[in-house]
Scaffold this motif. Structure first.
Motif, mmCIF file in Angstrom:
data_model
loop_
_atom_site.group_PDB
_atom_site.id
_atom_site.type_symbol
_atom_site.label_atom_id
_atom_site.label_comp_id
_atom_site.label_asym_id
_atom_site.label_seq_id
_atom_site.Cartn_x
_atom_site.Cartn_y
_atom_site.Cartn_z
ATOM 1 N N GLY A 117 -2.055 -2.642 6.890
ATOM 2 C CA GLY A 117 -3.055 -3.142 6.151
ATOM 3 C C GLY A 117 -4.394 -3.260 6.901
ATOM 4 O O GLY A 117 -4.545 -3.661 7.813
ATOM 5 N N ASN A 172 -6.865 1.847 10.038
ATOM 6 C CA ASN A 172 -8.312 2.271 10.599
ATOM 7 C C ASN A 172 -9.203 1.255 10.613
ATOM 8 O O ASN A 172 -9.278 0.583 9.797
ATOM 9 C CB ASN A 172 -8.595 3.642 10.033
ATOM 10 C CG ASN A 172 -7.666 4.738 10.372
ATOM 11 O OD1 ASN A 172 -7.448 4.824 11.739
ATOM 12 N ND2 ASN A 172 -7.325 5.536 9.552
ATOM 13 N N GLY A 213 0.865 -1.232 -0.009
ATOM 14 C CA GLY A 213 -0.079 -0.092 0.115
ATOM 15 C C GLY A 213 1.053 1.200 -0.089
ATOM 16 O O GLY A 213 2.006 1.171 0.189
ATOM 17 N N GLN A 214 0.141 2.216 0.123
ATOM 18 C CA GLN A 214 0.997 3.596 -0.178
ATOM 19 C C GLN A 214 1.709 3.850 0.951
ATOM 20 O O GLN A 214 2.992 4.555 1.125
ATOM 21 C CB GLN A 214 0.038 4.869 -0.623
ATOM 22 C CG GLN A 214 -1.235 5.148 0.189
ATOM 23 C CD GLN A 214 -1.684 6.608 0.028
ATOM 24 O OE1 GLN A 214 -0.859 7.448 -0.670
ATOM 25 N NE2 GLN A 214 -2.644 6.874 0.728
HETATM 26 P P1 NAX Z 1 -3.750 1.287 0.909
HETATM 27 O O1 NAX Z 1 -5.017 0.991 0.576
HETATM 28 O O2 NAX Z 1 -2.746 2.284 -0.003
HETATM 29 O O3 NAX Z 1 -2.646 -0.029 1.242
HETATM 30 C C1 NAX Z 1 -3.636 -0.941 2.248
HETATM 31 C C2 NAX Z 1 -2.753 -2.031 1.838
HETATM 32 O O4 NAX Z 1 -3.293 -3.243 2.906
HETATM 33 C C3 NAX Z 1 -3.311 -2.920 0.518
HETATM 34 O O5 NAX Z 1 -2.009 -3.275 -0.271
HETATM 35 C C4 NAX Z 1 -4.072 -4.109 0.892
HETATM 36 O O6 NAX Z 1 -3.619 -5.085 -0.093
HETATM 37 C C5 NAX Z 1 -3.324 -4.479 2.229
HETATM 38 N N1 NAX Z 1 -4.245 -5.382 2.773
HETATM 39 C C6 NAX Z 1 -5.471 -5.369 2.966
HETATM 40 N N2 NAX Z 1 -5.823 -6.251 3.759
HETATM 41 C C7 NAX Z 1 -4.697 -7.364 4.360
HETATM 42 C C8 NAX Z 1 -4.508 -8.137 5.108
HETATM 43 N N3 NAX Z 1 -5.693 -8.803 5.778
HETATM 44 N N4 NAX Z 1 -3.112 -8.620 5.444
HETATM 45 C C9 NAX Z 1 -2.248 -7.696 4.836
HETATM 46 N N5 NAX Z 1 -2.396 -6.673 3.995
HETATM 47 C C10 NAX Z 1 -3.484 -6.461 3.805
HETATM 48 O O7 NAX Z 1 -3.873 2.248 2.205
HETATM 49 P P2 NAX Z 1 -2.832 3.017 3.028
HETATM 50 O O8 NAX Z 1 -2.830 4.455 2.352
HETATM 51 O O9 NAX Z 1 -1.515 2.366 2.779
HETATM 52 O O10 NAX Z 1 -3.355 3.021 4.608
HETATM 53 C C11 NAX Z 1 -3.380 2.124 5.263
HETATM 54 C C12 NAX Z 1 -4.194 2.048 6.446
HETATM 55 O O11 NAX Z 1 -3.541 3.394 7.508
HETATM 56 C C13 NAX Z 1 -5.734 2.506 6.311
HETATM 57 O O12 NAX Z 1 -6.383 1.775 7.000
HETATM 58 C C14 NAX Z 1 -5.717 4.131 6.676
HETATM 59 O O13 NAX Z 1 -6.908 4.561 7.012
HETATM 60 C C15 NAX Z 1 -4.770 4.038 7.866
HETATM 61 N N6 NAX Z 1 -4.226 5.410 8.183
HETATM 62 C C16 NAX Z 1 -4.120 5.729 9.668
HETATM 63 C C17 NAX Z 1 -3.416 6.734 9.919
HETATM 64 C C18 NAX Z 1 -3.087 6.672 11.505
HETATM 65 O O14 NAX Z 1 -2.937 7.980 11.915
HETATM 66 N N7 NAX Z 1 -3.633 5.974 12.491
HETATM 67 C C19 NAX Z 1 -3.059 8.028 9.272
HETATM 68 C C20 NAX Z 1 -2.907 7.412 7.694
HETATM 69 C C21 NAX Z 1 -3.940 6.350 7.271
HETATM 70 O O15 NAX Z 1 -5.116 7.051 6.749
#
Ligand code: NAX
Length: 327
Positions: A88, A131, A14-15
């Motif tokens: 993730g 999240n 992911g990003q």
């Molecule tokens: P992305 O959608 O770019 O990447 C998420 C990745 O997780 C994807 O590659 C997906 O294939 C993978 N994934 C999904 N289910 C999985 C599993 N069961 N096992 C392993 N990998 C899995 O999201 P990204 O922008 O990287 O954000 C990731 C998470 O961080 C999101 O839930 C986002 O809401 C959360 N955040 C939390 C923040 C905080 O301050 N606590 C701030 C930033 C972000 O919003």
């Protein structure tokens, strides 16, 4: 050189993963003397993309990076893990209710908690970024009965850093002139960034700003910064989130500066009226490799209802996941 540390990153393709992995491999997570073994966990559809990132990591020839392994096997991903970064998660899609979101994430964080319990190293430390981070951390923790609950944390360091930056801009000071700022409650729009204990130049920050700026600008700007980034960038915070994850773990391992503290979602011991067992953000100190809640702060009447409102949201989330049988 110290002994190598195994770091597992979920959602590696992911990003946030892309912004995070290179910093971990370059030594910024723990320190410049600690070799790293990386484990990248992804879902099967994203394994190939994670392998591409692993190729780039190899191509950096980082002196501290001992090995990289990409897997879609949750148990293998956490074998011998010392630091688990759970990034993730299942994002909220259109038409999805909060209960649906919590349930979908339960399907991720329950098995990951179980896998950590069964396979991780005895000293494992877990940071949940995905999240809804606080409640996802609660779900994982509930399924890892053999791991001390205090090893499960949720990330509010990005909120903390956002608050530091907004205050520094307002007062025209450097970040390093601000101490003792804290985020309370949930990593959500209800979070409460507290300036009543924060100090700038040895004086309370809340007394150096107008009350109206505090309630009408500072608090909403910090709480809604994630949405503002999406609006501007067309994508959610990634590099700043990765940076905060690095800060969270680095502080956990290396400690807070004398007299200062930071913010993290940690298991409540009942302090400040936060129900025991909830994973809520508090002012925390890190000492001897442990986060501890700063005790004995007086909560003024401006802060009290704001902290309570955010904590109530966490109580409601816990109720929902209890009804779903996830904790
Ligand atoms: P992305 O959608 O770019 O990447 C998420 C990745 O997780 C994807 O590659 C997906 O294939 C993978 N994934 C999904 N289910 C999985 C599993 N069961 N096992 C392993 N990998 C899995 O999201 P990204 O922008 O990287 O954000 C990731 C998470 O961080 C999101 O839930 C986002 O809401 C959360 N955040 C939390 C923040 C905080 O301050 N606590 C701030 C930033 C972000 O919003």
């Amino acid at each position: 050189t110290r002994s190598p540390v195994t770091v597992t990153v979920t959602g590696a393709a992911g990003q946030i993963g892309y912004a995070l992995l290179f910093r971990i491999a370059s030594g910024q997570l723990i320190g410049p003397d600690t070799p790293i073994n990386l484990r990248l966990l992804e879902i099967p559809q994203a394994v190939k993309a994670a392998e591409g990132t692993a190729m780039e990591l190899t191509d950096c020839a980082f002196p501290l990076l001992r090995s990289i392994e990409v897997t879609d096997d949750t148990h293998r991903a956490f074998e011998g893990t010392n630091i688990a970064l759970l990034v993730g998660a299942r994002p909220r899609t259109q038409g999805m209710e909060r209960g649906d979101l919590l349930e979908a994430n339960g399907g991720i964080f329950k098995p990951q908690g179980e896998a950590i319990n069964a396979n991780a190293a005895d000293d494992v430390r877990v940071l949940v970024v995905g999240n809804p981070a606080n409640t996802n951390a609660l779900i994982a923790q509930a399924h890892a009965p053999d791991v001390p609950a205090e090893r499960f944390t949720a990330m509010t360091r990005l909120d903390h850093n956002r608050a530091l930056a907004q205050l520094a801009i307002k007062l025209g000071v450097g970040i390093d002139e601000i101490q003792r700022l804290a985020i309370w409650g949930n990593h959500s729009a209800t979070q409460y960034p507290d300036l009543f204990h924060a100090e700038v130049g040895g004086k309370i920050a809340a007394e150096q700003v107008e009350r109206e700026w505090l309630s009408e600008e500072f608090i909403p700007t910090v709480a809604k910064r994630g949405a503002a980034i999406i609006e501007a960038r067309g994508a959610s915070s990634a590099a700043s989130a990765a940076n905060a994850a690095i800060d969270h773990v680095h502080t956990w391992v290396n400690g807070t500066a004398e007299g200062d503290w930071t913010s993290a979602g940690v298991v409540s011991d009942g302090s400040y009226g936060v129900p025991e067992g909830l994973i809520s953000s508090f002012p925390v100190r890190a000492r001897d490799g442990r986060y501890e809640i700063v005790q004995g702060l007086e909560i003024d009447e401006f802060s009290r209802p704001r902290i309570d409102a955010s904590v109530q949201e966490l109580v409601d989330e816990r109720e929902t996941v209890r009804r779903l049988g996830l904790v």
